[in-house]
Design a protein around this motif. Structure first.
Motif, mmCIF file in Angstrom:
data_model
loop_
_atom_site.group_PDB
_atom_site.id
_atom_site.type_symbol
_atom_site.label_atom_id
_atom_site.label_comp_id
_atom_site.label_asym_id
_atom_site.label_seq_id
_atom_site.Cartn_x
_atom_site.Cartn_y
_atom_site.Cartn_z
ATOM 1 N N THR A 298 1.987 63.599 27.794
ATOM 2 C CA THR A 298 3.171 64.410 27.529
ATOM 3 C C THR A 298 2.706 65.821 27.217
ATOM 4 N N GLU A 299 3.646 66.729 27.088
ATOM 5 C CA GLU A 299 3.253 68.091 26.741
ATOM 6 C C GLU A 299 2.584 68.148 25.367
ATOM 7 N N MET A 300 3.035 67.317 24.419
ATOM 8 C CA MET A 300 2.378 67.301 23.113
ATOM 9 C C MET A 300 0.944 66.816 23.212
ATOM 10 N N GLY A 301 0.676 65.926 24.166
ATOM 11 C CA GLY A 301 -0.682 65.437 24.329
ATOM 12 C C GLY A 301 -1.602 66.427 24.993
ATOM 13 N N HIS A 363 -0.566 84.505 37.282
ATOM 14 C CA HIS A 363 -1.904 83.896 37.282
ATOM 15 C C HIS A 363 -1.934 82.668 38.183
ATOM 16 N N ARG A 364 -1.015 81.738 37.984
ATOM 17 C CA ARG A 364 -0.927 80.561 38.829
ATOM 18 C C ARG A 364 0.475 79.981 38.721
ATOM 19 N N ASP A 365 0.859 79.165 39.702
ATOM 20 C CA ASP A 365 2.233 78.662 39.782
ATOM 21 C C ASP A 365 2.449 77.391 38.987
ATOM 22 N N TRP A 366 1.399 76.610 38.756
ATOM 23 C CA TRP A 366 1.540 75.333 38.051
ATOM 24 C C TRP A 366 0.239 74.970 37.356
ATOM 25 N N ILE A 367 0.354 74.079 36.370
ATOM 26 C CA ILE A 367 -0.810 73.543 35.675
ATOM 27 C C ILE A 367 -0.709 72.031 35.644
ATOM 28 N N PHE A 368 -1.855 71.382 35.418
ATOM 29 C CA PHE A 368 -1.961 69.942 35.649
ATOM 30 C C PHE A 368 -2.758 69.288 34.522
ATOM 31 N N SER A 369 -2.352 68.056 34.182
ATOM 32 C CA SER A 369 -3.091 67.256 33.207
ATOM 33 C C SER A 369 -3.010 65.794 33.628
ATOM 34 N N TYR A 370 -3.847 64.945 33.013
ATOM 35 C CA TYR A 370 -3.940 63.568 33.482
ATOM 36 C C TYR A 370 -4.677 62.719 32.454
ATOM 37 N N LEU A 371 -4.419 61.426 32.500
ATOM 38 C CA LEU A 371 -5.146 60.438 31.703
ATOM 39 C C LEU A 371 -4.992 59.088 32.380
ATOM 40 N N HIS A 372 -6.136 58.450 32.683
ATOM 41 C CA HIS A 372 -6.122 57.177 33.384
ATOM 42 C C HIS A 372 -5.359 57.367 34.692
ATOM 43 N N ARG A 373 -4.279 56.588 34.958
ATOM 44 C CA ARG A 373 -3.558 56.764 36.220
ATOM 45 C C ARG A 373 -2.273 57.576 36.047
ATOM 46 N N ARG A 375 -0.108 61.162 35.245
ATOM 47 C CA ARG A 375 -0.279 62.580 35.550
ATOM 48 C C ARG A 375 0.859 63.404 34.948
ATOM 49 N N LEU A 376 0.545 64.652 34.651
ATOM 50 C CA LEU A 376 1.472 65.592 34.035
ATOM 51 C C LEU A 376 1.406 66.897 34.812
ATOM 52 N N LEU A 377 2.555 67.430 35.202
ATOM 53 C CA LEU A 377 2.596 68.652 36.002
ATOM 54 C C LEU A 377 3.669 69.576 35.457
ATOM 55 N N ARG A 378 3.363 70.879 35.420
ATOM 56 C CA ARG A 378 4.325 71.843 34.891
ATOM 57 C C ARG A 378 4.274 73.138 35.664
ATOM 58 N N ASP A 379 5.442 73.739 35.880
ATOM 59 C CA ASP A 379 5.485 75.130 36.313
ATOM 60 C C ASP A 379 6.237 75.913 35.244
ATOM 61 N N ARG A 380 6.675 77.125 35.560
ATOM 62 C CA ARG A 380 7.285 77.948 34.522
ATOM 63 C C ARG A 380 8.583 77.342 33.969
ATOM 64 N N ARG A 381 9.263 76.556 34.774
ATOM 65 C CA ARG A 381 10.552 76.024 34.338
ATOM 66 C C ARG A 381 10.573 74.507 34.221
ATOM 67 N N TRP A 382 9.914 73.807 35.127
ATOM 68 C CA TRP A 382 10.059 72.362 35.226
ATOM 69 C C TRP A 382 8.821 71.640 34.707
ATOM 70 N N LEU A 383 9.043 70.406 34.234
ATOM 71 C CA LEU A 383 7.959 69.589 33.671
ATOM 72 C C LEU A 383 8.153 68.139 34.077
ATOM 73 N N ALA A 418 10.904 67.722 44.750
ATOM 74 C CA ALA A 418 10.211 67.643 46.037
ATOM 75 C C ALA A 418 8.977 68.532 46.037
ATOM 76 N N ARG A 419 9.105 69.708 45.439
ATOM 77 C CA ARG A 419 7.954 70.612 45.347
ATOM 78 C C ARG A 419 6.840 69.983 44.505
ATOM 79 N N PHE A 420 7.204 69.336 43.406
ATOM 80 C CA PHE A 420 6.212 68.669 42.564
ATOM 81 C C PHE A 420 5.542 67.520 43.311
ATOM 82 N N ALA A 421 6.326 66.767 44.065
ATOM 83 C CA ALA A 421 5.753 65.655 44.827
ATOM 84 C C ALA A 421 4.723 66.154 45.826
#
Length: 452
Positions: A298-301, A363-373, A375-383, A418-421
């Motif tokens: 999650t974002e808190m993680g 700087h960049r359009d999205w950022i990424f995080s992960y643990l085991h299988r 995944r977490l993805l975020r852009d400026r508006r969506w999470l 769809a963009r996230f996918a």
């Protein structure tokens, strides 16, 4: 007729002097706190924790509202040093657990598969040092040296100790199964066990080592990487000059404040040595705070602080909305040092230096995080979190006021999903790995909280 001495003087004035050796190359100090979500610092809005040194560092430089690590330490430690996501390194989980290279291959060595910022800068002529918590791979006697660091001083698990050496200090954990990292700690310096006393405090030993290293190498370019032991549990008392006992009470608050003190000592040393203006300081965390996000996709993680400071390079007193994750540290460190990325090395990070210098370009359009299988993805508006929940965050960055639009059929939401996918298609989750009890435990806790 000219005298020989006058002729020599005139000749010296006419003939260009030989070029002087290169001087003034910049230094880099990367500090990564252990188990520290962004919300723990005063400059991120915490009114309970007193963090004056980090708050001042933020005022003198740039603070990022949204920086992602991974939700647990080992993948973050590989990510920050290599600039590569788990999809390229294989590090999706804590070392030894399903989803890490060491789960199926206990003899895996990071140095045989990855290139760290320590290796690249050392090869470019930098003096390099690491202090604090390693918690990755390697064998004695080349442990840590093989990953790019000339010198090191670490909290030593019993497995790291030299052959035949037994820790003579405190132990911690259930059944006193781990060597201590705080009071009367287990310390190894450059392959040698360093006996300690009951009054010795591990974080001060690590910071002393860094101060000595910077002092000894003040005339050479250096890289310091300080993955701290603070603020990980056990939340033991910290040193205190105000308390009659010489120690604070137990608790996260005092560990956060002790961490801040150690950062302040490093900054003060750079000032004393006259190196502050040519040294880039990057301060961050490896995952969310224990019992407040750690282990949850999650974002808190994943959300950790990121503060960057270098008076002659980084613009001051800026709170940035640019998205950053720990993969960006590797290319940023190399760019600041003026060192090229090794040919053929595929990295996921983006150079943050233009933003630090004041560029208004994204700087960049999205950022990424992960643990085991997961995944977490975020852009400026969506999470999109690890449970598949999709949020409209608006312009918020602190987890508050997000709107769950998982079931929405609104065209704007559908297009964002769809963009996230499409992005995630290039960041596949690992397959054919066993469940991880640690991950599932934290996931179950999150699901129980969500159902209330």
């Amino acid at each position: 007729m000219l005298s020989p001495s006058l002729a020599a003087t005139l000749l010296a004035m006419l003939v260009p002097s030989a070029p002087k050796p290169e001087t003034g190359r910049p230094n880099v100090v990367v500090i990564m706190a252990d188990d520290l979500g962004a919300a723990e610092l005063g400059c991120y809005g915490n009114a309970n924790h007193d963090t004056p040194h980090l708050d001042q560092l933020a005022r003198e430089g740039m603070r990022f509202r949204t920086c992602y690590a991974t939700p647990i330490c080992s993948p973050s430690r590989v990510l920050i040093m290599t600039g590569r996501y788990g999809v390229h390194t294989g590090w999706y989980n804590f070392t030894g657990r399903p989803g890490s290279p060491t789960f199926r291959n206990p003899n895996y060595r990071l140095s045989e598969h990855e290139v760290t910022f320590g290796t690249v800068l050392r090869d470019a002529g930098y003096k390099t040092a690491l202090a604090g918590k390693w918690q990755l791979t390697g064998e004695r006697p080349t442990l840590i040296h093989e990953d790019g660091f000339d010198e090191y001083c670490i909290w030593a698990y019993k497995e790291y100790l030299p052959e035949g050496v037994t820790h003579t200090g405190r132990w911690e954990g259930k059944g006193k199964s781990r060597t201590a990292r705080f009071w009367h700690p287990s310390i190894m310096k450059n392959g040698e066990y360093v006996p300690t006393k009951p009054e010795d405090y591990g974080p001060e030993i690590f910071t002393d080592f860094i101060i000595d290293f910077m002092t000894e190498n003040k005339d050479d370019p250096f890289l310091v990487y300080y993955p701290m032991c603070l603020t990980h549990t056990p939340w033991e008392p910290a040193p205190s000059k105000e308390s009659p006992s010489g120690k604070t009470p137990k608790g996260l608050k005092y560990n956060v404040e002790s961490m801040d003190t150690q950062v302040g000592r490093i900054v003060a040393t750079l000032d004393r040595l006259g190196l502050r203006e040519k040294t880039l300081i990057l301060f961050t965390g490896d995952n969310g705070t224990n019992n407040a996000g750690k282990g949850q996709v999650t974002e808190m993680g994943a959300r950790v602080p990121l503060i960057a400071s270098c008076p002659k390079t980084v613009v001051s007193d800026v709170v940035s909305d640019e998205l950053v994750d720990l993969s960006d540290v590797f290319p940023t460190v190399l760019a600041f040092a003026g060192v090229a990325t090794p040919s053929g090395l595929e990295i996921d990070g983006e150079n943050l230096l233009p933003t630090l210098e004041g560029s208004k370009s994204p700087h960049r359009d999205w950022i990424f995080s992960y643990l085991h299988r997961y995944r977490l993805l975020r852009d400026r508006r969506w999470l999109l979190d690890g449970e598949g929940h999709f949020y409209d965050c608006g312009d918020r960055r602190d987890g508050k006021g997000y709107r769950d639009v998982t079931e929405s059929k609104d065209p704007e939401v559908v297009a964002a999903r769809a963009r996230f996918a499409s992005i995630l298609a290039g960041l596949p989750a690992p397959t054919s790995i066993p469940p991880c009890p640690y991950v599932e435990k934290h996931r179950e806790r999150l699901l129980n909280m969500s159902s209330r």
